[in-house]
Design a protein around this motif. Structure first.
Motif, PDB file in Angstrom:
ATOM      1  N   THR A  72       0.849  -1.188   0.000  1.00 49.65           N
ATOM      2  CA  THR A  72       0.000   0.000   0.000  1.00 49.65           C
ATOM      3  C   THR A  72       0.885   1.239   0.000  1.00 49.65           C
ATOM      4  O   THR A  72       2.104   1.148   0.158  1.00 49.65           O
ATOM      5  CB  THR A  72      -0.904   0.034   1.252  1.00 49.65           C
ATOM      6  N   VAL A  73       0.281   2.389  -0.131  1.00 55.01           N
ATOM      7  CA  VAL A  73       1.039   3.644  -0.112  1.00 55.01           C
ATOM      8  C   VAL A  73       1.753   3.813   1.228  1.00 55.01           C
ATOM      9  O   VAL A  73       2.921   4.208   1.267  1.00 55.01           O
ATOM     10  CB  VAL A  73       0.109   4.837  -0.411  1.00 55.01           C
ATOM     11  N   VAL A  74       1.075   3.497   2.319  1.00 53.81           N
ATOM     12  CA  VAL A  74       1.680   3.622   3.651  1.00 53.81           C
ATOM     13  C   VAL A  74       2.844   2.642   3.805  1.00 53.81           C
ATOM     14  O   VAL A  74       3.909   3.001   4.314  1.00 53.81           O
ATOM     15  CB  VAL A  74       0.619   3.408   4.753  1.00 53.81           C
ATOM     16  N   GLU A  75       2.651   1.408   3.376  1.00 55.75           N
ATOM     17  CA  GLU A  75       3.724   0.410   3.472  1.00 55.75           C
ATOM     18  C   GLU A  75       4.910   0.803   2.593  1.00 55.75           C
ATOM     19  O   GLU A  75       6.066   0.645   2.991  1.00 55.75           O
ATOM     20  CB  GLU A  75       3.190  -0.964   3.084  1.00 55.75           C
ATOM     21  N   THR A  76       4.626   1.336   1.421  1.00 51.38           N
ATOM     22  CA  THR A  76       5.690   1.793   0.533  1.00 51.38           C
ATOM     23  C   THR A  76       6.460   2.948   1.164  1.00 51.38           C
ATOM     24  O   THR A  76       7.698   2.954   1.163  1.00 51.38           O
ATOM     25  CB  THR A  76       5.118   2.221  -0.828  1.00 51.38           C
ATOM     26  N   ALA A  77       5.734   3.913   1.705  1.00 53.10           N
ATOM     27  CA  ALA A  77       6.383   5.049   2.356  1.00 53.10           C
ATOM     28  C   ALA A  77       7.230   4.582   3.543  1.00 53.10           C
ATOM     29  O   ALA A  77       8.335   5.095   3.773  1.00 53.10           O
ATOM     30  CB  ALA A  77       5.339   6.063   2.813  1.00 53.10           C
ATOM     31  N   THR A  78       6.734   3.592   4.268  1.00 48.43           N
ATOM     32  CA  THR A  78       7.490   3.046   5.395  1.00 48.43           C
ATOM     33  C   THR A  78       8.761   2.355   4.917  1.00 48.43           C
ATOM     34  O   THR A  78       9.833   2.553   5.497  1.00 48.43           O
ATOM     35  CB  THR A  78       6.617   2.057   6.188  1.00 48.43           C
ATOM     36  N   ALA A  79       8.669   1.550   3.860  1.00 46.69           N
ATOM     37  CA  ALA A  79       9.851   0.879   3.315  1.00 46.69           C
ATOM     38  C   ALA A  79      10.889   1.893   2.858  1.00 46.69           C
ATOM     39  O   ALA A  79      12.095   1.729   3.100  1.00 46.69           O
ATOM     40  CB  ALA A  79       9.458  -0.040   2.164  1.00 46.69           C
ATOM     41  N   ILE A  80      10.436   2.961   2.215  1.00 48.29           N
ATOM     42  CA  ILE A  80      11.347   4.010   1.738  1.00 48.29           C
ATOM     43  C   ILE A  80      11.998   4.718   2.927  1.00 48.29           C
ATOM     44  O   ILE A  80      13.217   4.928   2.945  1.00 48.29           O
ATOM     45  CB  ILE A  80      10.581   5.011   0.853  1.00 48.29           C
ATOM     46  N   ALA A  81      11.194   5.066   3.916  1.00 52.18           N
ATOM     47  CA  ALA A  81      11.729   5.748   5.097  1.00 52.18           C
ATOM     48  C   ALA A  81      12.744   4.879   5.827  1.00 52.18           C
ATOM     49  O   ALA A  81      13.787   5.374   6.278  1.00 52.18           O
ATOM     50  CB  ALA A  81      10.588   6.138   6.035  1.00 52.18           C
ATOM     51  N   ILE A  82      12.467   3.596   5.923  1.00 54.57           N
ATOM     52  CA  ILE A  82      13.403   2.682   6.588  1.00 54.57           C
ATOM     53  C   ILE A  82      14.704   2.598   5.801  1.00 54.57           C
ATOM     54  O   ILE A  82      15.798   2.656   6.378  1.00 54.57           O
ATOM     55  CB  ILE A  82      12.779   1.289   6.786  1.00 54.57           C
ATOM     56  N   ALA A  83      14.611   2.472   4.487  1.00 57.01           N
ATOM     57  CA  ALA A  83      15.829   2.386   3.663  1.00 57.01           C
ATOM     58  C   ALA A  83      16.675   3.642   3.809  1.00 57.01           C
ATOM     59  O   ALA A  83      17.906   3.566   3.970  1.00 57.01           O
ATOM     60  CB  ALA A  83      15.460   2.161   2.196  1.00 57.01           C
ATOM     61  N   ILE A  84      16.044   4.809   3.788  1.00 64.97           N
ATOM     62  CA  ILE A  84      16.790   6.061   3.951  1.00 64.97           C
ATOM     63  C   ILE A  84      17.378   6.147   5.355  1.00 64.97           C
ATOM     64  O   ILE A  84      18.541   6.527   5.529  1.00 64.97           O
ATOM     65  CB  ILE A  84      15.879   7.272   3.646  1.00 64.97           C
ATOM     66  N   ALA A  85      16.593   5.787   6.354  1.00 65.20           N
ATOM     67  CA  ALA A  85      17.081   5.831   7.738  1.00 65.20           C
ATOM     68  C   ALA A  85      18.258   4.890   7.949  1.00 65.20           C
ATOM     69  O   ALA A  85      19.220   5.240   8.630  1.00 65.20           O
ATOM     70  CB  ALA A  85      15.949   5.492   8.700  1.00 65.20           C
ATOM     71  N   VAL A  86      18.185   3.713   7.354  1.00 64.65           N
ATOM     72  CA  VAL A  86      19.276   2.742   7.515  1.00 64.65           C
ATOM     73  C   VAL A  86      20.581   3.307   6.970  1.00 64.65           C
ATOM     74  O   VAL A  86      21.604   3.306   7.664  1.00 64.65           O
ATOM     75  CB  VAL A  86      18.937   1.401   6.817  1.00 64.65           C
ATOM     76  N   VAL A 111      18.879  -2.872   0.496  1.00 66.94           N
ATOM     77  CA  VAL A 111      18.458  -2.954  -0.907  1.00 66.94           C
ATOM     78  C   VAL A 111      17.176  -3.770  -1.086  1.00 66.94           C
ATOM     79  O   VAL A 111      16.399  -3.503  -1.992  1.00 66.94           O
ATOM     80  CB  VAL A 111      19.605  -3.482  -1.795  1.00 66.94           C
ATOM     81  N   TRP A 112      16.926  -4.719  -0.229  1.00 64.88           N
ATOM     82  CA  TRP A 112      15.701  -5.511  -0.372  1.00 64.88           C
ATOM     83  C   TRP A 112      14.460  -4.652  -0.151  1.00 64.88           C
ATOM     84  O   TRP A 112      13.410  -4.942  -0.716  1.00 64.88           O
ATOM     85  CB  TRP A 112      15.716  -6.713   0.576  1.00 64.88           C
ATOM     86  N   LEU A 113      14.586  -3.576   0.634  1.00 66.22           N
ATOM     87  CA  LEU A 113      13.465  -2.655   0.790  1.00 66.22           C
ATOM     88  C   LEU A 113      13.138  -1.972  -0.537  1.00 66.22           C
ATOM     89  O   LEU A 113      11.981  -1.773  -0.879  1.00 66.22           O
ATOM     90  CB  LEU A 113      13.780  -1.613   1.860  1.00 66.22           C
ATOM     91  N   ALA A 123       8.052   2.249 -12.534  1.00 62.26           N
ATOM     92  CA  ALA A 123       9.368   2.890 -12.507  1.00 62.26           C
ATOM     93  C   ALA A 123       9.295   4.359 -12.113  1.00 62.26           C
ATOM     94  O   ALA A 123      10.218   4.873 -11.474  1.00 62.26           O
ATOM     95  CB  ALA A 123      10.052   2.739 -13.863  1.00 62.26           C
ATOM     96  N   ARG A 124       8.220   5.047 -12.450  1.00 63.41           N
ATOM     97  CA  ARG A 124       8.122   6.469 -12.102  1.00 63.41           C
ATOM     98  C   ARG A 124       8.108   6.675 -10.585  1.00 63.41           C
ATOM     99  O   ARG A 124       8.377   7.769 -10.104  1.00 63.41           O
ATOM    100  CB  ARG A 124       6.914   7.102 -12.771  1.00 63.41           C
ATOM    101  N   VAL A 125       7.810   5.633  -9.834  1.00 61.37           N
ATOM    102  CA  VAL A 125       7.843   5.708  -8.375  1.00 61.37           C
ATOM    103  C   VAL A 125       9.194   5.247  -7.848  1.00 61.37           C
ATOM    104  O   VAL A 125       9.834   5.932  -7.051  1.00 61.37           O
ATOM    105  CB  VAL A 125       6.715   4.852  -7.749  1.00 61.37           C
ATOM    106  N   TRP A 126       9.639   4.072  -8.281  1.00 56.18           N
ATOM    107  CA  TRP A 126      10.819   3.501  -7.641  1.00 56.18           C
ATOM    108  C   TRP A 126      12.149   4.075  -8.124  1.00 56.18           C
ATOM    109  O   TRP A 126      13.121   4.064  -7.358  1.00 56.18           O
ATOM    110  CB  TRP A 126      10.819   1.980  -7.708  1.00 56.18           C
ATOM    111  N   VAL A 127      12.230   4.589  -9.326  1.00 61.72           N
ATOM    112  CA  VAL A 127      13.506   5.165  -9.789  1.00 61.72           C
ATOM    113  C   VAL A 127      13.908   6.368  -8.931  1.00 61.72           C
ATOM    114  O   VAL A 127      15.033   6.420  -8.424  1.00 61.72           O
ATOM    115  CB  VAL A 127      13.464   5.499 -11.297  1.00 61.72           C
TER     116      VAL A 127
END
Length: 145
Positions: A72-86, A111-113, A123-127
């Motif tokens: 979901t959008v929330v789960e995606t935002a969480t994965a992104i935030a975790i990757a940046i925080a890490v 990277v798995w996040l 791709a317009r989101v993940w790139v």
């Protein structure tokens, strides 16, 4: 009758989920072992250990979400935030020139996040997300260099 393409797609999808599941366990676990074995490479080793334990916890929460489709959008935002925080936190506590000359490889543990985001969005989101995570990591590496 089921088409060969549908079978191939379903098989590939199951294989990708298994791969991400394996990466979600293996990569942070190796980073955790590295942090424990080379605690002198970190200004605050307990922080590095806590980060990798949190990433393993994120895997327990996020990876099963792939079975239901995409994040979901929330789960995606969480994965992104975790990757940046890490990459930011490990980059901040890692000594640039530790006793054994180690390198900050936090991006490998996170990277798995990014793979979760890639599997869930176009791709317009993940790139841009991947570029942001790599930019944060690169900025910290350049600062330490």
């Amino acid at each position: 009758m089921v088409s060969h393409r549908a079978v191939a797609r379903d098989t590939a999808e199951v294989g990708l989920i298994r791969l991400v599941r394996a990466l979600a366990v293996i990569l942070p676990s190796l980073a955790l072992v590295q942090a424990l074995a080379n605690s002198g490479d970190y200004r605050q080793p307990a922080v590095a250990v806590a980060v990798w334990l949190a990433v393993l916890g994120a895997g327990v929460w996020l990876v099963p979400r792939l079975r239901t489709g995409s994040l979901t959008v929330v789960e995606t935002a969480t994965a992104i935030a975790i990757a940046i925080a890490v990459v930011a936190v490990i980059g901040a506590v890692h000594r640039a020139h530790g006793p054994d000359g180690s390198t900050d490889l936090a991006i490998l543990g996170a990277v798995w996040l990014l793979a979760l985001v890639v599997m869930s969005h176009p791709a317009r989101v993940w790139v841009p997300v991947a570029l942001l995570v790599f930019a944060v990591h690169s900025a910290l590496l350049v600062r330490d260099g």
